[in-house]
Write a protein that holds these residues in place. Structure first.
Motif, short mmCIF file in Angstrom:
data_model
loop_
_atom_site.label_atom_id
_atom_site.label_comp_id
_atom_site.label_asym_id
_atom_site.label_seq_id
_atom_site.Cartn_x
_atom_site.Cartn_y
_atom_site.Cartn_z
N MET B 1 -22.58 25.94 34.15
CA MET B 1 -22.25 24.53 33.97
C MET B 1 -20.99 24.39 33.10
SD MET B 1 -24.63 21.54 32.46
CE MET B 1 -24.78 20.19 33.59
N GLU B 24 -20.82 31.14 28.26
CA GLU B 24 -21.26 30.34 29.40
C GLU B 24 -22.55 29.62 29.02
OE1 GLU B 24 -21.57 32.39 33.12
OE2 GLU B 24 -21.81 30.48 34.21
N SER B 27 -26.96 25.13 33.13
CA SER B 27 -27.59 23.82 33.22
C SER B 27 -29.04 23.92 32.74
CB SER B 27 -27.55 23.38 34.68
OG SER B 27 -28.20 22.15 34.82
N PHE B 61 -15.78 23.00 33.38
CA PHE B 61 -17.01 22.22 33.37
C PHE B 61 -17.28 21.78 34.80
CE2 PHE B 61 -19.01 17.98 33.34
CZ PHE B 61 -20.22 18.31 32.74
N GLU B 62 -18.38 22.27 35.36
CA GLU B 62 -18.74 21.92 36.74
C GLU B 62 -17.53 21.95 37.67
OE1 GLU B 62 -20.60 18.10 36.30
OE2 GLU B 62 -22.60 18.99 36.39
N ASN B 63 -16.86 23.11 37.74
CA ASN B 63 -15.71 23.31 38.62
C ASN B 63 -14.45 22.54 38.22
OD1 ASN B 63 -17.40 24.92 40.21
ND2 ASN B 63 -18.02 23.14 41.42
N THR B 64 -14.48 21.85 37.10
CA THR B 64 -13.27 21.17 36.65
C THR B 64 -12.68 21.93 35.46
OG1 THR B 64 -14.41 19.11 37.15
CG2 THR B 64 -12.32 18.93 35.97
N LYS B 80 -20.52 11.78 31.02
CA LYS B 80 -21.59 12.71 31.40
C LYS B 80 -22.25 13.32 30.17
CE LYS B 80 -19.59 13.81 35.82
NZ LYS B 80 -19.07 14.84 36.71
N THR B 189 -29.37 19.47 29.54
CA THR B 189 -28.79 20.58 28.77
C THR B 189 -28.60 20.09 27.34
OG1 THR B 189 -27.58 21.15 30.77
CG2 THR B 189 -26.88 22.22 28.71
#
Ligand SMILES: Nc1ncnc2c1ncn2[C@@H]1O[C@H](COP(=O)(O)OP(=O)(O)O)[C@@H](O)[C@H]1O
Ligand SMILES: [Mg+2]
Lengths: 276, 225
Positions: B1, B24, B27, B61-64, B80, B189
């Motif tokens: 995540m 790392e 989630s 963060f979540e693919n960003t 978020k 989380t």
């Protein structure tokens, strides 16, 4: 407080505009006509005079024609100056015959063309276009309008500074609120919104005060004018601005409020974030 | 995540607050960031929540990639997270209800739903009877709980709390921790910083910082205990 500052500030140029508009309207009501004097050659014959007369009558731009023979003009002058021929030692009439015509146009180009045509006619010596006072008045009104516009621009700048400053102080008051909101995900527009509303309300309130003040100026003036009618002889009435103009004033005030608050808030909030 | 890859953070004119951080967070995990004062715990949490940007390295963060995030997308990312700041950052010119409703106003939730959700959040932290009070009149523990209510009211995916029990008596501290545990158990989380590792009844991950570096034996894969 802010309403009054905005209201009064906007009142100055708009009251000026109101007065200028009234003068302008009066000036259009008063005879709007130019006059031309055509002086004829000394040795002109009656035939030529008749020819010129008929030429003038055929022109569509001419409203009124008045012929004044040199003798009449001479007598008039003498009686005006209360002189006799003997007193000044002039035995001969120095004045020419003249046509005095009134035009039904004020257009410069038309007048110019007409005078040029008239000059070509034989027997015409000199043409004098009467620099109509209306025209001068219009030029003055025009200049006053430019002056008012500059004054208005200056005052708008003053207003922008005042509103911006007020909004900036408000952002400082809400500093914590702004920073916390940003931290928990507020967009810039969310944060700017209340300040922009404040600016809009300032503008609306100020604009309404301006319009109210202008209306009461007109009302008070007309009341007074009515009271003193017997002194002034005839009544002068001030005509208020049109509804469109009043709306424009309010919208302008709101626009000023909107833009100054938006830019002030944006600027100030950027600074806050940096200092954080 | 959340994934840190060789992240450095240096404040202007300061030494590196964080050095070479790789970690790392998965989630639904419960994570404790521990370490002495000045070790960089707050900085780490600020990097996670994109309040600060790293000087070097990447945070995904979540693919960003957070360093590549455009400023105008930042607010939506922040929403978020439910954040509980070390100094609470409560607004003392608003009452408790108005403090908690702020994130919902930001999210443009309609007033009726907002009111219901605010009361549910206040109820969760045991402050429902104080909604009209000014936070300044609350005790330290109550202010902390109010800050938690504000963080949870928008149903965040991740709760981030910076020393939430820092200056609280043990019994109050346990109460606060239990609130966090209950959120972790419903899938949120939870990332909490504290000086010392608290007694936790549930499985957690620890990231121990000393002088801006991870001091767990394996730097890249924080120990699971
Ligand atoms: N905004 C800041 N500007 C400059 N230096 C900072 C800032 N925040 C933290 N620091 C420095 O970074 C280091 C780590 O601070 P911090 O992350 O607050 O540690 P902790 O939360 O573990 O006490 C400290 O040396 C601190 O002085
Ligand atoms: Mg800290």
């Amino acid at each position: 407080m802010m309403f009054i500052i905005i209201g009064i500030t906007l009142c100055l140029p708009s009251a000026g505009y109101l007065i200028v508009e009234n003068v302008r309207q009066i000036s259009t009501k008063i005879q709007h006509e130019a006059e031309i004097s055509i002086f004829l050659k000394k040795d002109i014959s009656q035939d030529q005079i008749d020819f010129i007369d008929s030429a003038l009558r055929s022109s569509s731009e001419i409203k009124k024609i008045h012929f004044e023979p040199k003798l009449t003009a001479w007598e008039k002058l003498q009686s005006k100056l209360k002189l006799s021929t003997l007193d000044i030692g002039i035995s001969e009439n120095p004045l020419p015959d003249g046509f005095f015509i009134t035009l039904n146009t004020l257009s410069n180009t038309k007048i110019k063309k007409l005078t040029e045509d008239l000059k070509l006619i034989s027997g015409v010596d000199n043409i004098v276009v009467d620099g109509s006072w209306i025209k001068k008045l219009r030029a003055i009104i025009y200049m006053v309008k430019i002056g008012l516009f500059s004054l208005g621009t200056l005052l708008v700048i003053v207003l922008i500074v005042i509103i911006s400053n007020t909004i900036r102080l408000q952002t400082l008051t809400y500093q914590n609120e702004i920073l916390v909101s940003k931290l928990i995900g507020a967009t810039n527009s969310f944060i700017h919104r209340p300040f922009i509303y404040t600016g809009l309300i300032y503008g609306l309130g100020g604009g309404i005060i301006t319009v109210g003040t202008l209306k009461s100026i007109v009302f008070t003036f007309n009341n007074m004018a009515e009271k003193y009618e017997y002194i002034l002889g005839n009544s002068i009435t001030l005509v208020g601005l049109s509804a469109v103009n009043y709306t424009i004033i309010v919208l302008l005030a709101m626009t000023i409020g909107l833009f100054s608050s938006f830019f002030a808030a944006r600027q100030s909030i950027k600074k806050l974030e940096k200092s954080y | 995540m959340i994934k840190f890859d060789r992240v450095f953070k240096k404040y202007p004119g300061e030494m590196d607050a964080l050095q070479d951080i790789s970690l790392e967070i998965l989630s639904g995990e419960l994570v404790f960031v521990t370490g002495p004062s000045g070790a960089g715990k707050s900085t780490l949490l600020k990097l996670i929540s994109a309040v600060e940007k790293p000087t070097n390295g990447s945070i995904i963060f979540e693919n960003t990639n957070l360093s590549e995030l455009r400023n105008k997308d930042m607010p939506f990312l922040r929403r978020k997270f439910g954040m509980i700041f070390q100094d609470h950052k409560l607004l003392y010119d608003r009452n408790c209800f108005e403090n908690v409703v702020l994130p919902l106003e930001i999210n443009d939730i309609n007033p009726a739903d907002s009111a219901r959700r605010v009361r549910a959040a206040l109820n969760k932290v045991g402050l429902l009877n104080k909604e009209k009070m000014n936070p300044i009149t609350l005790s330290g523990g109550e202010q902390q709980r109010l800050a938690i209510a504000r963080a949870i009211v928008s149903r965040p995916l991740i709760l981030i709390a910076d020393e939430p029990t820092g200056n609280l008596d043990k019994s109050y501290a346990d109460e606060i921790m239990n609130i966090f545990y209950s959120f972790q158990q419903v899938g949120v989380t939870v990332i909490i910083s504290c000086h010392e590792l608290p007694q936790s009844p549930i499985k957690f991950k620890q990231i121990h910082l000393i002088k801006g570096q991870i001091s767990n034996s394996d730097k890249h894969v924080p120990l699971l205990s």
